[in-house]
Design a protein around this motif. Structure first.
Motif, mmCIF file in Angstrom:
data_model
loop_
_atom_site.group_PDB
_atom_site.id
_atom_site.type_symbol
_atom_site.label_atom_id
_atom_site.label_comp_id
_atom_site.label_asym_id
_atom_site.label_seq_id
_atom_site.Cartn_x
_atom_site.Cartn_y
_atom_site.Cartn_z
ATOM 1 N N ARG A 169 0.943 -1.202 0.136
ATOM 2 C CA ARG A 169 -0.027 0.105 -0.078
ATOM 3 C C ARG A 169 0.899 1.102 0.039
ATOM 4 N NH1 ARG A 169 -2.646 3.234 3.993
ATOM 5 N NH2 ARG A 169 -1.735 1.747 5.588
ATOM 6 N N ILE A 170 2.043 1.261 0.843
ATOM 7 C CA ILE A 170 2.885 2.588 0.909
ATOM 8 C C ILE A 170 3.565 2.606 -0.370
ATOM 9 C CG2 ILE A 170 4.783 3.286 1.974
ATOM 10 C CD1 ILE A 170 3.920 2.074 4.761
ATOM 11 N N VAL A 171 4.105 1.532 -0.886
ATOM 12 C CA VAL A 171 4.797 1.658 -2.149
ATOM 13 C C VAL A 171 3.952 2.085 -3.394
ATOM 14 C CG1 VAL A 171 5.876 0.188 -3.980
ATOM 15 C CG2 VAL A 171 6.394 -0.305 -1.688
ATOM 16 N N ARG A 172 2.757 1.537 -3.309
ATOM 17 C CA ARG A 172 1.801 2.349 -4.356
ATOM 18 C C ARG A 172 1.545 3.624 -4.070
ATOM 19 N NH1 ARG A 172 -3.248 -2.234 -4.943
ATOM 20 N NH2 ARG A 172 -1.912 -3.914 -5.473
ATOM 21 N N ALA A 179 -6.580 3.489 -1.790
ATOM 22 C CA ALA A 179 -7.784 4.056 -0.834
ATOM 23 C C ALA A 179 -7.758 5.439 -0.528
ATOM 24 C CB ALA A 179 -8.107 3.220 0.250
ATOM 25 N N LEU A 180 -8.691 6.241 -1.047
ATOM 26 C CA LEU A 180 -8.460 7.699 -0.523
ATOM 27 C C LEU A 180 -9.317 7.982 0.856
ATOM 28 C CD1 LEU A 180 -8.670 9.638 -3.852
ATOM 29 C CD2 LEU A 180 -6.871 9.774 -2.013
ATOM 30 N N ASN A 181 -8.728 8.608 1.590
ATOM 31 C CA ASN A 181 -9.423 9.074 2.538
ATOM 32 C C ASN A 181 -10.458 10.062 2.523
ATOM 33 O OD1 ASN A 181 -9.824 11.140 5.044
ATOM 34 N ND2 ASN A 181 -9.069 9.191 5.928
ATOM 35 N N ARG A 182 -11.742 9.924 2.977
ATOM 36 C CA ARG A 182 -13.187 10.619 2.419
ATOM 37 C C ARG A 182 -12.988 12.093 3.035
ATOM 38 N NH1 ARG A 182 -18.380 10.791 0.893
ATOM 39 N NH2 ARG A 182 -19.743 12.084 2.022
ATOM 40 N N SER A 222 -9.152 11.001 -6.930
ATOM 41 C CA SER A 222 -10.467 10.553 -6.755
ATOM 42 C C SER A 222 -11.250 10.169 -8.039
ATOM 43 C CB SER A 222 -11.315 11.338 -5.903
ATOM 44 O OG SER A 222 -11.563 12.615 -6.314
ATOM 45 N N ILE A 223 -11.202 11.175 -9.066
ATOM 46 C CA ILE A 223 -11.857 10.783 -10.224
ATOM 47 C C ILE A 223 -11.175 9.849 -11.121
ATOM 48 C CG2 ILE A 223 -12.308 11.759 -12.453
ATOM 49 C CD1 ILE A 223 -12.387 14.558 -10.930
ATOM 50 N N GLY A 224 -9.916 9.730 -11.134
ATOM 51 C CA GLY A 224 -9.149 8.701 -11.899
ATOM 52 C C GLY A 224 -9.084 7.381 -11.452
ATOM 53 N N LEU A 225 -9.222 7.119 -9.973
ATOM 54 C CA LEU A 225 -9.121 5.794 -9.615
ATOM 55 C C LEU A 225 -10.716 5.234 -9.917
ATOM 56 C CD1 LEU A 225 -7.350 6.551 -6.235
ATOM 57 C CD2 LEU A 225 -6.453 5.364 -8.114
#
Length: 349
Positions: free
Chosen positions: A6-9, A52-55, A246-249
């Motif tokens: 996750r951190i590498v990504r 995962a993006l934080n809301r 957030s859009i691209g993912l």
């Protein structure tokens, strides 16, 4: 710890986004800070390497964008609207009417889903339209595809037109913006207002509430309270990156395939809208005595933020340009939901 996938990504996403922004800045694209991260995030999503993006961070980014839009609405803009209100009403609502008709036709011929076609065709701020679209049943990914395709084309054309009509002007570089000193007292007050808007947005049910509430509060603080609004470029860059991610993912191979399948029709509608807006600009030159570059930028159906960047770097009537762009943005914000419902009912008749 740094060997965690996750951190590498996240590290790869950030570094790749910085590289994409640098490449887009080299061609002087005003929307580079958002488009670069969005393009990289699309690649991550298609490769199924998403993060995962934080809301809360996403909502905070919306609020920062709202503050940025409000900062482009000084009292001069509203005075210009009052001074040129007949021209303002005719031009603003003509552009909105044309874009609504084009969006409705895209939906009627099943090229795009109804509300998606309408919000994707809306000539307001691209970021704001994309953020609001999801609250009205539109596919945010396709809306973003349409909005930023138009931003790319309009920005490219506006840059070319500006080069020929105002060749002595030069855009302010990102490096120059980074070197501008920060007024820390104003920055702290600005962040406090944004934080208050975020808190208030939790209790008010509005589409894109953090952005809209922040926009209203910052505008009142600036125009009524006389406060200086300080939004350093690094803060805006982070907010744009988060929104772009957030859009691209959210993209998938299927949605990209769908978007490219509809590309010819979308491209035709975008070029047609740009062409019609050029006709409106010519009418302003011929019958209202507006200089050609100001008329073109005022009627340009790109995002108000990208037009503001171009207008700030060339010799134009900035209050007139921004009054038209800001007025149309506000009109679309107010009329967008009603137009969305109206078109949806028309399509189901």
């Amino acid at each position: 710890m740094f060997h965690s996938p996750r951190i590498v990504r996240w590290l790869v996403l950030i570094v790749a986004s910085l590289g994409a922004v640098s490449l887009l800045e080299m061609v002087h694209l005003p929307a580079a800070l958002l488009l670069g991260p969005m393009f990289v995030a699309i690649a991550f999503a298609v490769a199924k390497k998403g993060v995962a993006l934080n809301r809360t961070l996403f909502r905070a980014s919306q609020a920062v964008v709202g503050a940025m839009i409000a900062r482009a609405m000084p009292l001069d803009v509203f005075k210009e609207i009052a001074h040129t209100w007949p021209i303002f009403i005719m031009t603003v609502f003509s552009v909105i009417a044309v874009s609504t008709i084009l969006g409705a036709l895209l939906a009627k011929f099943n090229i795009l889903p109804g509300t998606t076609a309408l919000w994707g065709s809306s000539p307001g701020g691209a970021t704001a339209m994309t953020l609001m679209a999801g609250n009205f049943g539109a596919d945010v990914r396709l809306v973003a595809f349409m909005q930023y395709l138009r931003v790319l084309l309009v920005t490219l054309l506006a840059t070319i037109v500006s080069h020929f009509l105002a060749p002595e002007s030069a855009a302010v570089s990102v490096v120059a913006q980074l070197e501008q000193p920060i007024v820390w007292s104003a920055f702290v007050l600005t962040m406090a207002i944004i934080a208050g808007a975020l808190l208030l947005a939790r209790f008010i049910s509005l589409p894109a509430a953090p952005m809209l509430i922040s926009m209203v509060m910052i505008n009142l603080a600036m125009n009524v309270g006389g406060l200086q609004i300080e939004l350093p470029l690094p803060l805006l860059a982070i907010a744009y990156a988060i929104i772009g991610w957030s859009i691209g993912l959210r993209f998938t191979k299927d949605i990209l395939r769908y978007a490219f399948h509809a590309l010819p029709a979308i491209l035709f509608s975008v070029l047609l809208l740009i062409g019609i807006c050029c006709v409106f600009a010519w009418l302003l030159v011929e019958y209202a005595g507006i200089d050609p570059l100001s008329a073109y930028l005022a009627t340009s159906p790109g995002g108000a933020d990208s037009v503001a960047i171009i207008a700030s770097s060339v010799s134009v009537n900035q209050p007139f340009v921004m009054s038209m762009q800001t007025g149309r943005f506000i009109a679309v914000l107010c009329l967008g939901p009603a137009l969305s419902r109206l078109v949806a009912r028309w399509l189901h008749q």
